[in-house]
Design a protein around this motif. Structure first.
Motif, PDB file in Angstrom:
ATOM      1  N   ASN A  34       0.545  -1.477   0.006  1.00 19.85           N
ATOM      2  CA  ASN A  34      -0.092  -0.234  -0.021  1.00 19.85           C
ATOM      3  C   ASN A  34       1.094   1.515  -0.194  1.00 19.85           C
ATOM      4  O   ASN A  34       1.835   0.915   0.649  1.00 19.85           O
ATOM      5  CB  ASN A  34      -0.932   0.114   1.833  1.00 19.85           C
ATOM      6  N   PHE A  35       0.555   2.322  -1.046  1.00 22.03           N
ATOM      7  CA  PHE A  35       0.748   3.745  -0.788  1.00 22.03           C
ATOM      8  C   PHE A  35       0.376   4.130  -1.069  1.00 22.03           C
ATOM      9  O   PHE A  35      -1.190   4.598  -0.899  1.00 22.03           O
ATOM     10  CB  PHE A  35       1.892   3.608  -1.838  1.00 22.03           C
ATOM     11  N   GLY A  36       0.159   5.629  -0.206  1.00 19.31           N
ATOM     12  CA  GLY A  36      -0.703   7.015   0.103  1.00 19.31           C
ATOM     13  C   GLY A  36      -0.027   8.028   1.297  1.00 19.31           C
ATOM     14  O   GLY A  36       0.902   7.849   1.368  1.00 19.31           O
ATOM     15  N   ASP A  37      -1.320   8.211   2.037  1.00 21.46           N
ATOM     16  CA  ASP A  37      -1.190   9.251   3.171  1.00 21.46           C
ATOM     17  C   ASP A  37      -1.703   8.777   4.190  1.00 21.46           C
ATOM     18  O   ASP A  37      -2.476   7.373   3.991  1.00 21.46           O
ATOM     19  CB  ASP A  37      -2.071  10.884   2.049  1.00 21.46           C
ATOM     20  N   SER A  38      -2.944   9.885   4.643  1.00 21.51           N
ATOM     21  CA  SER A  38      -2.950   9.767   6.079  1.00 21.51           C
ATOM     22  C   SER A  38      -4.383   8.661   5.902  1.00 21.51           C
ATOM     23  O   SER A  38      -5.425   8.282   6.807  1.00 21.51           O
ATOM     24  CB  SER A  38      -3.336  11.101   6.534  1.00 21.51           C
ATOM     25  N   LEU A  39      -5.216   8.322   4.575  1.00 22.25           N
ATOM     26  CA  LEU A  39      -6.207   7.855   4.300  1.00 22.25           C
ATOM     27  C   LEU A  39      -5.844   6.000   4.533  1.00 22.25           C
ATOM     28  O   LEU A  39      -6.793   5.736   4.539  1.00 22.25           O
ATOM     29  CB  LEU A  39      -6.829   7.774   3.020  1.00 22.25           C
ATOM     30  N   SER A  40      -4.197   6.105   4.790  1.00 19.31           N
ATOM     31  CA  SER A  40      -4.408   4.068   5.028  1.00 19.31           C
ATOM     32  C   SER A  40      -3.375   4.348   5.615  1.00 19.31           C
ATOM     33  O   SER A  40      -2.203   2.839   5.451  1.00 19.31           O
ATOM     34  CB  SER A  40      -3.964   4.454   3.119  1.00 19.31           C
ATOM     35  N   ASP A  41      -2.550   5.336   6.176  1.00 21.23           N
ATOM     36  CA  ASP A  41      -1.246   5.234   6.913  1.00 21.23           C
ATOM     37  C   ASP A  41      -1.431   3.761   7.824  1.00 21.23           C
ATOM     38  O   ASP A  41      -2.286   4.410   9.071  1.00 21.23           O
ATOM     39  CB  ASP A  41      -0.757   6.609   7.348  1.00 21.23           C
ATOM     40  N   THR A  42      -0.370   3.110   8.451  1.00 21.65           N
ATOM     41  CA  THR A  42      -1.232   2.709   9.364  1.00 21.65           C
ATOM     42  C   THR A  42      -0.060   2.444  10.541  1.00 21.65           C
ATOM     43  O   THR A  42      -0.015   2.574  11.958  1.00 21.65           O
ATOM     44  CB  THR A  42      -1.056   1.249   9.058  1.00 21.65           C
ATOM     45  N   GLY A  43       1.138   3.913  10.848  1.00 19.50           N
ATOM     46  CA  GLY A  43       2.218   4.004  11.130  1.00 19.50           C
ATOM     47  C   GLY A  43       3.024   4.929  11.447  1.00 19.50           C
ATOM     48  O   GLY A  43       4.235   5.196  11.797  1.00 19.50           O
ATOM     49  N   ASN A  44       3.584   5.272   9.365  1.00 23.16           N
ATOM     50  CA  ASN A  44       4.431   5.121   8.868  1.00 23.16           C
ATOM     51  C   ASN A  44       5.168   7.287   9.616  1.00 23.16           C
ATOM     52  O   ASN A  44       6.265   6.675   9.656  1.00 23.16           O
ATOM     53  CB  ASN A  44       4.808   5.434   7.899  1.00 23.16           C
ATOM     54  N   GLY A  49       8.829  10.486  13.421  1.00 22.38           N
ATOM     55  CA  GLY A  49       9.034  11.606  13.911  1.00 22.38           C
ATOM     56  C   GLY A  49       8.961  12.942  13.243  1.00 22.38           C
ATOM     57  O   GLY A  49       9.917  13.676  13.624  1.00 22.38           O
ATOM     58  N   ALA A  50       8.051  13.312  12.434  1.00 15.84           N
ATOM     59  CA  ALA A  50       8.135  14.614  12.060  1.00 15.84           C
ATOM     60  C   ALA A  50       7.376  15.272  12.774  1.00 15.84           C
ATOM     61  O   ALA A  50       7.490  16.363  12.415  1.00 15.84           O
ATOM     62  CB  ALA A  50       6.953  14.229  10.582  1.00 15.84           C
ATOM     63  N   MET A  51       6.697  14.619  13.667  1.00 16.10           N
ATOM     64  CA  MET A  51       5.999  15.699  14.903  1.00 16.10           C
ATOM     65  C   MET A  51       6.205  15.196  15.808  1.00 16.10           C
ATOM     66  O   MET A  51       6.451  13.815  16.155  1.00 16.10           O
ATOM     67  CB  MET A  51       4.738  16.104  14.408  1.00 16.10           C
ATOM     68  N   ALA A  52       6.928  16.078  16.690  1.00 13.18           N
ATOM     69  CA  ALA A  52       7.361  16.026  18.265  1.00 13.18           C
ATOM     70  C   ALA A  52       5.753  15.316  18.970  1.00 13.18           C
ATOM     71  O   ALA A  52       5.905  14.612  19.616  1.00 13.18           O
ATOM     72  CB  ALA A  52       7.630  16.798  19.205  1.00 13.18           C
ATOM     73  N   PHE A  53       5.152  16.232  18.787  1.00 18.38           N
ATOM     74  CA  PHE A  53       3.281  15.531  19.348  1.00 18.38           C
ATOM     75  C   PHE A  53       2.161  15.280  18.698  1.00 18.38           C
ATOM     76  O   PHE A  53       1.389  16.354  19.062  1.00 18.38           O
ATOM     77  CB  PHE A  53       3.465  16.287  20.794  1.00 18.38           C
ATOM     78  N   PRO A  54       1.945  14.232  17.863  1.00 17.03           N
ATOM     79  CA  PRO A  54       0.417  13.909  17.053  1.00 17.03           C
ATOM     80  C   PRO A  54      -0.130  14.553  17.694  1.00 17.03           C
ATOM     81  O   PRO A  54      -0.221  12.672  18.507  1.00 17.03           O
ATOM     82  CB  PRO A  54       1.088  13.525  15.479  1.00 17.03           C
ATOM     83  N   VAL A  55      -1.433  14.213  17.435  1.00 12.12           N
ATOM     84  CA  VAL A  55      -2.607  14.509  18.040  1.00 12.12           C
ATOM     85  C   VAL A  55      -3.467  12.462  17.656  1.00 12.12           C
ATOM     86  O   VAL A  55      -3.806  12.460  18.704  1.00 12.12           O
ATOM     87  CB  VAL A  55      -3.865  15.010  18.086  1.00 12.12           C
ATOM     88  N   TRP A 134       3.789  18.468   5.883  1.00 10.38           N
ATOM     89  CA  TRP A 134       3.252  17.739   7.590  1.00 10.38           C
ATOM     90  C   TRP A 134       4.829  16.846   6.909  1.00 10.38           C
ATOM     91  O   TRP A 134       4.830  16.773   8.351  1.00 10.38           O
ATOM     92  CB  TRP A 134       2.126  17.265   7.251  1.00 10.38           C
ATOM     93  N   THR A 135       5.005  16.329   6.423  1.00 10.35           N
ATOM     94  CA  THR A 135       6.040  15.503   5.812  1.00 10.35           C
ATOM     95  C   THR A 135       6.748  15.318   4.236  1.00 10.35           C
ATOM     96  O   THR A 135       5.879  15.500   3.239  1.00 10.35           O
ATOM     97  CB  THR A 135       5.689  13.618   6.088  1.00 10.35           C
ATOM     98  N   ASN A 136       7.792  15.157   4.056  1.00  6.45           N
ATOM     99  CA  ASN A 136       8.867  14.815   2.422  1.00  6.45           C
ATOM    100  C   ASN A 136       8.684  13.761   2.280  1.00  6.45           C
ATOM    101  O   ASN A 136       9.103  13.529   1.412  1.00  6.45           O
ATOM    102  CB  ASN A 136       9.651  15.318   3.279  1.00  6.45           C
ATOM    103  N   ASP A 137       7.778  12.382   2.991  1.00  6.50           N
ATOM    104  CA  ASP A 137       8.034  11.306   2.496  1.00  6.50           C
ATOM    105  C   ASP A 137       7.088  11.346   1.442  1.00  6.50           C
ATOM    106  O   ASP A 137       6.019  10.418   1.698  1.00  6.50           O
ATOM    107  CB  ASP A 137       7.685  10.302   3.718  1.00  6.50           C
TER     108      ASP A 137
END
Length: 373
Positions: A34-44, A49-55, A134-137
């Motif tokens: 799977n490739f994609g964004d927040s609609l399918s991210d399961t933890g990457n 570590g792109a954000m210190a305290f993500p909700v 939000w990320t460069n990935d």
């Protein structure tokens, strides 16, 4: 501008059936990529570590199914999770958590990263909006990860062809953030239309790359109707009632999504001619979502489809100063009664409905279920 920048940083960019998405003829894939964004991210994103305290690293994210936060931008499972279940496979681990000792029982991996774009980060820096990424990935980075992993799965072309012939490659959803970033910093619909061919080209190039690497079964989703999203309805709402359709969605932004999807489908048709041996399947996320947006109660969404379950108030329960997970926000008591989770992403119940449409072939062209014989 500061308010919009804060929004970008926070951006994780139906009937509730009591049975799992399985059938007498489940999908028959040995592995899923799977490739994609927040609609399918399961933890990457969390692992990057792109954000210190993500909700998304804390409840109420993940409360419905996992009972804890997993890095998914929802209350529970995503479309990719339901497709894995329908294939009899475990949920895909995030690539950044994959260990070498897991390869002996490998059933796929998730490269998606919340906030990822189809276009490379350089494009946005050149447009002077790179600071809101939000990320460069991006998608190309994720393809690079796949290339690195491939050498551990197979070596010769024949070996790789045999390995991937029973694998499903999910290329997206991706591209939504390319538009979100620009819209949220003041870009107009007219300006954004010019970027659609570039985004579509990036998606089709990624699809072509994967086919060249051995993929033969690829599912490429279009975009959801962004004009029905609580964040768009809040930021770009209008006192002019003629700008809304009968469902309460913003016509112009939905038309933008439909234009993206139209161009993507045309590009995929051309790819099918180039690669007749591959099955390139278009997933109609727009159509699947509009079914329950048009008739929410019929599909079990008694809490509505335009109002977020988790938020801090406002007409659509999306408040930039009290976003889901932040002080001043709270989640509704029954997320399955809502289609929208946090103003940007959907609930598990809505993702389940979309996934059922894909698994059953209702919203895929050609049908997904009949793809493997």
């Amino acid at each position: 501008m500061k308010m919009l920048f804060t929004l970008i940083l926070s951006f994780c960019l139906i009937f509730y059936f009591n049975v799992e998405i399985v059938s007498t003829s489940p999908l028959q894939y040995d592995s899923i990529f799977n490739f994609g964004d927040s609609l399918s991210d399961t933890g990457n994103f969390l692992l990057s570590g792109a954000m210190a305290f993500p909700v998304i690293a804390q409840l109420p994210y993940g409360e419905t199914f996992f009972r804890h936060a997993t890095g998914r931008c929802s209350d529970g499972r995503l479309v990719v999770d339901f497709i894995s279940e329908a294939s009899g496979l475990p949920h895909l681990p995030p690539y950044l958590a994959l260990r070498k000792d897991q390869l002996h029982s490998f059933h796929g991996v998730n490269f998606a990263v919340a906030g990822a774009t189809a276009l490379d980060a350089k494009f946005f820096y050149d447009q002077s909006i790179g600071k809101v990424l939000w990320t460069n990935d991006s998608l190309s980075v994720q393809l690079g990860w796949f290339k690195q992993l491939k050498s551990s799965l197979c070596t010769t072309k024949q070996e790789c062809d045999n390995y991937f012939k029973k694998s499903l490659f999910l290329v997206g959803e991706i591209g939504g953030n390319d538009y979100n970033y620009a819209y949220f910093v003041g870009g107009s619909i007219k300006q954004l239309r010019a970027s659609v061919p570039l985004v579509v080209e990036a998606i089709t190039k990624a699809t072509s790359f994967l086919i060249e690497e051995g993929a033969v079964e690829l599912l490429v989703p279009g975009n959801f109707p962004i004009g029905c999203s609580a964040v768009y309805l809040t930021l770009f709402g209008s006192p002019n009632k003629t700008e809304y359709d009968r469902n309460g969605c913003l016509k112009a932004y939905n038309a933008f999504s439909k234009n993206h999807n139209y161009q993507l489908k045309r590009a995929l048709d051309m790819l099918r001619q180039k690669y007749p041996h591959a099955r390139i399947i278009y997933a109609d996320y727009y159509g699947a979502a509009m079914r329950f947006i048009h008739a929410p109660r019929h599909h079990g969404f008694t809490g509505g489809t335009l109002t977020a379950c988790c938020g801090g108030g406002g007409p659509y329960n999306f408040n930039n100063s009290a976003r889901c997970g932040h002080i001043g926000s709270r989640a509704c008591s029954n997320p399955s009664s809502h289609a929208n989770w946090d103003g940007i992403h959907l609930t598990e119940a809505a993702y389940r409905y979309v996934a059922m449409g894909l698994v059953n072939g209702t919203f895929t062209t050609p049908p997904l279920r009949s793809s493997l014989k």
